[in-house]
Design an enzyme around this catalytic site. Structure first.
Site, PDB file in Angstrom:
ATOM      1  N   SER A  31       0.552  -1.165  -0.185  1.00  0.00           N
ATOM      2  CA  SER A  31       0.315   0.049  -0.494  1.00  0.00           C
ATOM      3  C   SER A  31       0.509   1.573  -0.166  1.00  0.00           C
ATOM      4  CB  SER A  31      -1.041   0.010   0.742  1.00  0.00           C
ATOM      5  OG  SER A  31      -1.762   1.195   1.089  1.00  0.00           O
ATOM      6  N   TYR A 172      -1.645   3.867  14.122  1.00  0.00           N
ATOM      7  CA  TYR A 172      -3.931   4.154  13.856  1.00  0.00           C
ATOM      8  C   TYR A 172      -4.507   3.806  14.940  1.00  0.00           C
ATOM      9  CZ  TYR A 172      -0.695   6.035   8.943  1.00  0.00           C
ATOM     10  OH  TYR A 172      -0.569   6.707   8.539  1.00  0.00           O
ATOM     11  N   ALA A 316       6.316  -1.588  -2.684  1.00  0.00           N
ATOM     12  CA  ALA A 316       5.087  -0.499  -2.819  1.00  0.00           C
ATOM     13  C   ALA A 316       6.309   0.030  -3.121  1.00  0.00           C
ATOM     14  CB  ALA A 316       5.072  -0.226  -1.283  1.00  0.00           C
ATOM     15  N   CYS A 340      14.221   2.121  -6.470  1.00  0.00           N
ATOM     16  CA  CYS A 340      14.046   2.565  -5.681  1.00  0.00           C
ATOM     17  C   CYS A 340      15.277   2.933  -4.755  1.00  0.00           C
ATOM     18  CB  CYS A 340      12.389   2.228  -4.889  1.00  0.00           C
ATOM     19  SG  CYS A 340      12.699   2.742  -3.243  1.00  0.00           S
ATOM     20  N   CYS A 359       7.657  10.106  -7.427  1.00  0.00           N
ATOM     21  CA  CYS A 359       8.484   9.323  -7.954  1.00  0.00           C
ATOM     22  C   CYS A 359       9.971  10.307  -8.006  1.00  0.00           C
ATOM     23  CB  CYS A 359       8.997   7.474  -8.300  1.00  0.00           C
ATOM     24  SG  CYS A 359      10.851   6.797  -7.685  1.00  0.00           S
ATOM     25  N   LYS A 427      24.174   6.275   1.556  1.00  0.00           N
ATOM     26  CA  LYS A 427      23.878   6.637   0.624  1.00  0.00           C
ATOM     27  C   LYS A 427      24.102   5.883  -0.821  1.00  0.00           C
ATOM     28  CE  LYS A 427      21.878  11.451   1.295  1.00  0.00           C
ATOM     29  NZ  LYS A 427      21.646  12.716   0.541  1.00  0.00           N
TER      30      LYS A 427
HETATM   31  P1  NAP Z   1      21.248  24.401  -0.425  1.00  0.00           P
HETATM   32  O1  NAP Z   1      20.172  23.193   0.056  1.00  0.00           O
HETATM   33  O2  NAP Z   1      20.534  25.666  -0.864  1.00  0.00           O
HETATM   34  O3  NAP Z   1      21.633  24.971   1.396  1.00  0.00           O
HETATM   35  C1  NAP Z   1      22.796  25.527   1.568  1.00  0.00           C
HETATM   36  C2  NAP Z   1      23.227  26.284   2.825  1.00  0.00           C
HETATM   37  O4  NAP Z   1      24.142  26.926   3.048  1.00  0.00           O
HETATM   38  C3  NAP Z   1      22.195  26.563   3.133  1.00  0.00           C
HETATM   39  O5  NAP Z   1      22.390  26.178   4.870  1.00  0.00           O
HETATM   40  C4  NAP Z   1      22.413  28.629   3.504  1.00  0.00           C
HETATM   41  O6  NAP Z   1      21.546  28.929   4.568  1.00  0.00           O
HETATM   42  C5  NAP Z   1      23.948  28.308   2.933  1.00  0.00           C
HETATM   43  N1  NAP Z   1      24.032  29.604   2.738  1.00  0.00           N
HETATM   44  C6  NAP Z   1      23.394  30.122   1.099  1.00  0.00           C
HETATM   45  N2  NAP Z   1      23.617  30.793   0.935  1.00  0.00           N
HETATM   46  C7  NAP Z   1      25.233  31.366   1.487  1.00  0.00           C
HETATM   47  C8  NAP Z   1      26.424  32.150   1.658  1.00  0.00           C
HETATM   48  N3  NAP Z   1      26.905  33.369   0.771  1.00  0.00           N
HETATM   49  N4  NAP Z   1      27.026  32.249   2.426  1.00  0.00           N
HETATM   50  C9  NAP Z   1      27.011  31.654   4.006  1.00  0.00           C
HETATM   51  N5  NAP Z   1      26.168  30.085   3.624  1.00  0.00           N
HETATM   52  C10 NAP Z   1      25.167  29.961   3.211  1.00  0.00           C
HETATM   53  O7  NAP Z   1      22.134  23.805  -1.052  1.00  0.00           O
HETATM   54  P2  NAP Z   1      22.695  22.637  -1.207  1.00  0.00           P
HETATM   55  O8  NAP Z   1      23.356  21.599   0.783  1.00  0.00           O
HETATM   56  O9  NAP Z   1      23.681  22.260  -1.145  1.00  0.00           O
HETATM   57  O10 NAP Z   1      22.089  21.251  -1.570  1.00  0.00           O
HETATM   58  C11 NAP Z   1      22.189  21.758  -2.966  1.00  0.00           C
HETATM   59  C12 NAP Z   1      20.332  21.320  -3.169  1.00  0.00           C
HETATM   60  O11 NAP Z   1      20.810  18.973  -3.290  1.00  0.00           O
HETATM   61  C13 NAP Z   1      19.602  21.080  -2.102  1.00  0.00           C
HETATM   62  O12 NAP Z   1      18.467  21.721  -3.381  1.00  0.00           O
HETATM   63  C14 NAP Z   1      19.546  19.879  -1.197  1.00  0.00           C
HETATM   64  O13 NAP Z   1      17.752  19.754  -0.831  1.00  0.00           O
HETATM   65  C15 NAP Z   1      19.443  19.262  -2.279  1.00  0.00           C
HETATM   66  N6  NAP Z   1      20.371  17.847  -1.339  1.00  0.00           N
HETATM   67  C16 NAP Z   1      19.118  16.861  -1.559  1.00  0.00           C
HETATM   68  C17 NAP Z   1      20.090  15.812   0.258  1.00  0.00           C
HETATM   69  C18 NAP Z   1      18.743  15.228   0.822  1.00  0.00           C
HETATM   70  O14 NAP Z   1      18.824  13.932   1.075  1.00  0.00           O
HETATM   71  N7  NAP Z   1      17.351  15.566   0.178  1.00  0.00           N
HETATM   72  C19 NAP Z   1      21.050  15.661  -0.060  1.00  0.00           C
HETATM   73  C20 NAP Z   1      22.182  16.672  -0.283  1.00  0.00           C
HETATM   74  C21 NAP Z   1      21.133  17.475  -1.576  1.00  0.00           C
HETATM   75  P3  NAP Z   1      21.760  30.288   4.816  1.00  0.00           P
HETATM   76  O15 NAP Z   1      21.484  30.569   4.367  1.00  0.00           O
HETATM   77  O16 NAP Z   1      20.798  29.928   6.380  1.00  0.00           O
HETATM   78  O17 NAP Z   1      23.341  30.075   6.048  1.00  0.00           O
HETATM   79 FE1  SF4 Z   2      11.909   5.051  -3.519  1.00  0.00          FE
HETATM   80 FE2  SF4 Z   2      11.075   6.816  -5.928  1.00  0.00          FE
HETATM   81 FE3  SF4 Z   2      10.226   7.008  -3.073  1.00  0.00          FE
HETATM   82 FE4  SF4 Z   2      12.554   7.760  -3.873  1.00  0.00          FE
HETATM   83  S1  SF4 Z   2      10.941   8.535  -4.474  1.00  0.00           S
HETATM   84  S2  SF4 Z   2      12.093   5.774  -2.641  1.00  0.00           S
HETATM   85  S3  SF4 Z   2      13.114   6.224  -5.318  1.00  0.00           S
HETATM   86  S4  SF4 Z   2       9.911   5.204  -4.394  1.00  0.00           S
END
Ligand code: NAP
Ligand code: SF4
Length: 679
Positions: A31, A172, A316, A340, A359, A427
């Site tokens: 589900s 639930y 799922a 996934c 997804c 990861k």
């Molecule tokens: P981000 O999410 O945009 O974070 C950048 C960080 O830098 C923020 O904490 C920001 O916070 C700080 N920042 C921005 N401009 C700055 C400056 N001029 N001086 C100092 N600090 C500054 O970027 P990212 O961490 O590089 O990630 C990139 C993308 O990849 C994002 O969309 C993220 O969601 C994605 N990603 C996702 C995952 C996940 O697990 N889901 C993992 C890795 C990356 P402050 O401005 O408050 O300091």
């Molecule tokens: Fe899996 Fe897609 Fe969900 Fe990520 S978004 S956990 S790859 S089903």
């Protein structure tokens, strides 16, 4: 599909006899709430979604949760013949593909987690995940809830479903009767475990009496609820045995309450981590058992079945990622499975935010009527520059549609930012996405040119009709005194291992990458994502002795690198708030356990030989660190786009090169896929 033993997956492709009917194989799509029931045209979209998975060879599917009444709180309800008529679109579509494929509806009464003022529970005990206190059911109220479940099952049968799954886990309604924390009643529905299990058992008994013998009734049990003071193992066994007597056809094992503090489905959880628990329960029962959680490839499913840990394997999210997972396994095309990666970013995070789910690796999921990769009537000669997630998605979709595609990248391997992500402990699944794309480039005959930095002039002279600029991002370098000091290093160099990281470290920027880098530099030993024992130790789960909830009294033990890390952000919001809704807490907890100090409201002043100079609420201080890792976001890398602007070639800008702020792989793959579907 044949009933002869399959050469590679003999257990997965062995039919399962349920007495009155048979499952054609052991693969179940568990589900997954899609949110589509509530949108306009949603049933048509659900019919397309489920029938694609039916065509993909699955043996049985379970719908997202449907409430038996308004108090159930799911938005979508099954209680009348009119509701049943809506659902007929789904059941007819699935049985139209193959009458032997089973589809069951999940009955989900959210109880104290329902987002309605009418929410109910055995006692007025608020879940820590909800602002609302449930209305305590009186005797008439309990009877009404039982009756409504029975009516719901009856209407599901009328709708053409092959059965129902009744969820008795996750926090639930049914599960809140089972544990003392949420059931403080002193009547026949509370007190002893015999009394506490009376409510779910009564529902099962009365459903069976109403729907007759030839209807699948699955009970989803919290075989390890991960709650301090949760269900003891002998209670789990007793409940499952009583469910069998009450008329359950199958027991499906679940491993959590939403409020528990142990990740059970995130990518940091090892594959099939909990199936051993199902295996132990299975030995106590004579009806089949379903196992689930992080079983994302056919070899994992086969091993679980071959080891006797389950009769049926639920996948799922993996079938959201690839509707044809089962068919590809059957045909020996495993390397074509879009795996996934357990990120939750487009599925559960969307679900919990009330958005339509999809997804990350397959934007077609739940959008089957909207996003289709049809053969192009006017094939074009296309160049895609940049082989990160956006470029890979564009190139493979465009080539699948019959365009002639050449993919350029200056690096020696495909993947772009994914090559950095895959090196972060927890990861490891990103390797699978790269394997999938590598294979798709071959299958769709994309001309891949690695180690090639192509410029605008060469693209023009090569005669491309369309150029897709997927050149990604450049890490942002903040304007700060001392930013060129040797202590200041880029996250890219840290992840690639190009620089030495000292014992005392400041991580500047606490976005997804700041968290990833902190995890990487604090990590020691084997990744918990690849080792069940390490996972159990780090998250405080005792699989051997199974204390109450699997966790009661177990102290998590984490080995961390010999370092002191400060994770910093300028915003005054809690650090990590921007991370995914369903996984952010796991990353925060993981770093906290490793002693990372998270600090917000920081003003950066300078970097010098002493370290990083900051101010908090106007108070200057120095973090005496050896290394400052810059994780301050990114800016688009658009040099090629600017060069091409006046050449007259049609250009598309995708991924980080289009928008770097808050860009992630989900947005990149989604945008690129939609553009490539339309070119
Ligand atoms: P981000 O999410 O945009 O974070 C950048 C960080 O830098 C923020 O904490 C920001 O916070 C700080 N920042 C921005 N401009 C700055 C400056 N001029 N001086 C100092 N600090 C500054 O970027 P990212 O961490 O590089 O990630 C990139 C993308 O990849 C994002 O969309 C993220 O969601 C994605 N990603 C996702 C995952 C996940 O697990 N889901 C993992 C890795 C990356 P402050 O401005 O408050 O300091
Ligand atoms: Fe899996 Fe897609 Fe969900 Fe990520 S978004 S956990 S790859 S089903």
């Amino acid at each position: 599909m044949t009933t002869q033993p399959h050469s590679k997956y003999p257990h997965l492709f062995t039919p399962l006899d349920l007495g009155f009917t048979q499952l054609k194989n052991r693969a179940l799509m568990g589900s997954m709430h899609t949110g589509l029931e509530e949108v306009e045209g949603g049933f048509e979209r659900l019919a397309a979604y489920f029938s694609e998975r039916a065509q993909g060879g699955v043996g049985m599917m379970i719908t997202g949760g449907i409430s038996p009444n308004e108090e159930g709180g799911m938005g979508s309800e099954m209680s009348t013949p009119e509701h049943a008529a809506d659902h007929r679109q789904i059941t007819e579509a699935v049985h139209g593909v193959d009458p032997d494929i089973k589809i069951c509806m999940q009955i989900l009464h959210a109880g104290p987690l329902a987002e309605t003022p009418k929410l109910v529970g055995p006692s007025a005990v608020r879940s820590r995940l909800s602002p609302l206190v449930p209305n305590e059911l009186d005797e008439a109220g309990v009877q009404k809830q039982i009756n409504d479940h029975v009516q719901c099952a009856k209407m599901a049968k009328l709708a053409g479903y092959d059965g129902v799954e009744i969820i008795g886990s996750a926090g639930y309604l049914l599960s809140t009767f089972l544990v003392e924390k949420t059931n403080q009643r002193e009547d026949q529905w509370g007190g002893t475990f015999e009394n506490r299990m009376r409510f779910p058992l009564e529902i099962m008994r009365r459903c069976r009496a109403e729907v007759g013998e030839n209807f699948i009734l699955i009970f989803r049990i919290a075989a390890m609820d991960m709650l301090q003071g949760g269900m003891a193992w002998d209670e789990v066994v007793l409940l499952a045995k009583e469910m069998e007597k009450a008329g359950a056809t199958i027991i499906s094992t679940h491993f959590t309450w939403h409020e528990s503090a142990v990740p059970t489905i995130a990518t940091m959880v090892p594959r099939a981590a909990f199936s051993g628990v199902t295996g132990r329960l299975r030995k106590e029962l004579s009806i089949p058992c379903i196992t689930s959680n992080r079983i994302n490839m056919p070899d994992v499913a086969e091993t679980v079945l071959a080891d006797g840990e389950a009769d049926i394997v639920s996948m799922a999210r993996p079938m959201l990622a690839d509707a044809e997972l089962v068919k590809k396994a059957f045909e020996g095309r495993e390397d074509e499975i879009n795996t996934c990666i357990g990120c939750n970013q487009a599925c559960l995070d969307h679900g919990f935010e009330g958005k339509e789910i999809s997804c990350l690796v397959n934007p077609r999921a739940c959008h089957e009527t909207m996003l289709n990769y049809e053969l192009s009537q006017e094939p074009k000669k296309i160049a895609v520059v940049g082989a990160g997630p956006a470029g890979l998605a564009y190139a493979t979709v465009a080539a699948e549609r019959g365009h002639s595609v050449t993919l350029y990248d200056s690096a020696s391997e495909i993947g772009g930012q994914f090559n950095l992500a895959k090196q972060v402990p927890g990861k490891e699944e990103f390797y699978e996405t790269l394997r999938y794309y590598r294979r798709m480039l071959d299958v769709h005959h994309v001309d891949l040119r690695l180690n090639t930095r192509i410029n605008a002039e060469d693209l023009v002279s090569a005669g491309y009709e369309h150029v897709v600029v997927a050149t990604g991002i450049t890490p942002r370098v903040p304007e700060l005194e001392g930013i060129d000091h040797p202590k200041a290093v880029s996250y890219v160099d840290v992840i690639r291992g190009n620089v030495e990281v000292g014992k005392r470290v400041a991580v500047m920027g606490a976005g997804g990458i700041g968290f990833d880098v902190s995890e990487l530099i604090m990590h020691k030993g084997v990744s918990a994502a690849t080792d069940k024992q390490v996972f159990a130790r780090e998250w405080g789960v005792d699989f051997v002795n199974h204390p109450r909830g699997g966790v009661t009294g177990v102290v998590p033990q984490v080995e961390a690198a010999d370092r002191q890390v400060f994770l910093l952000q300028r915003k005054s919001t809690p650090v990590g708030r921007g991370l995914g809704k369903t996984t952010g807490w796991t990353h925060r907890m993981s770093l906290a356990k490793r002693g990372v100090q998270m600090m917000n409201g920081i003003e950066y002043r300078k970097i010098d030989d002493k370290g990083l100079h900051i101010s908090i609420e106007g108070q200057p201080q120095v973090l005496e660190v050896d290394t400052v890792i810059i994780c301050a976001g990114q800016t688009p890398a658009r040099g090629l786009y600017d060069e091409l602007a006046n050449t007259g070639i049609a250009i598309s800008l995708v991924g980080g090169a289009y928008k770097a702020a808050e860009l992630d792989a989900k947005a990149a793959i989604n945008q690129a896929s939609y553009l490539a579907a339309a070119v």
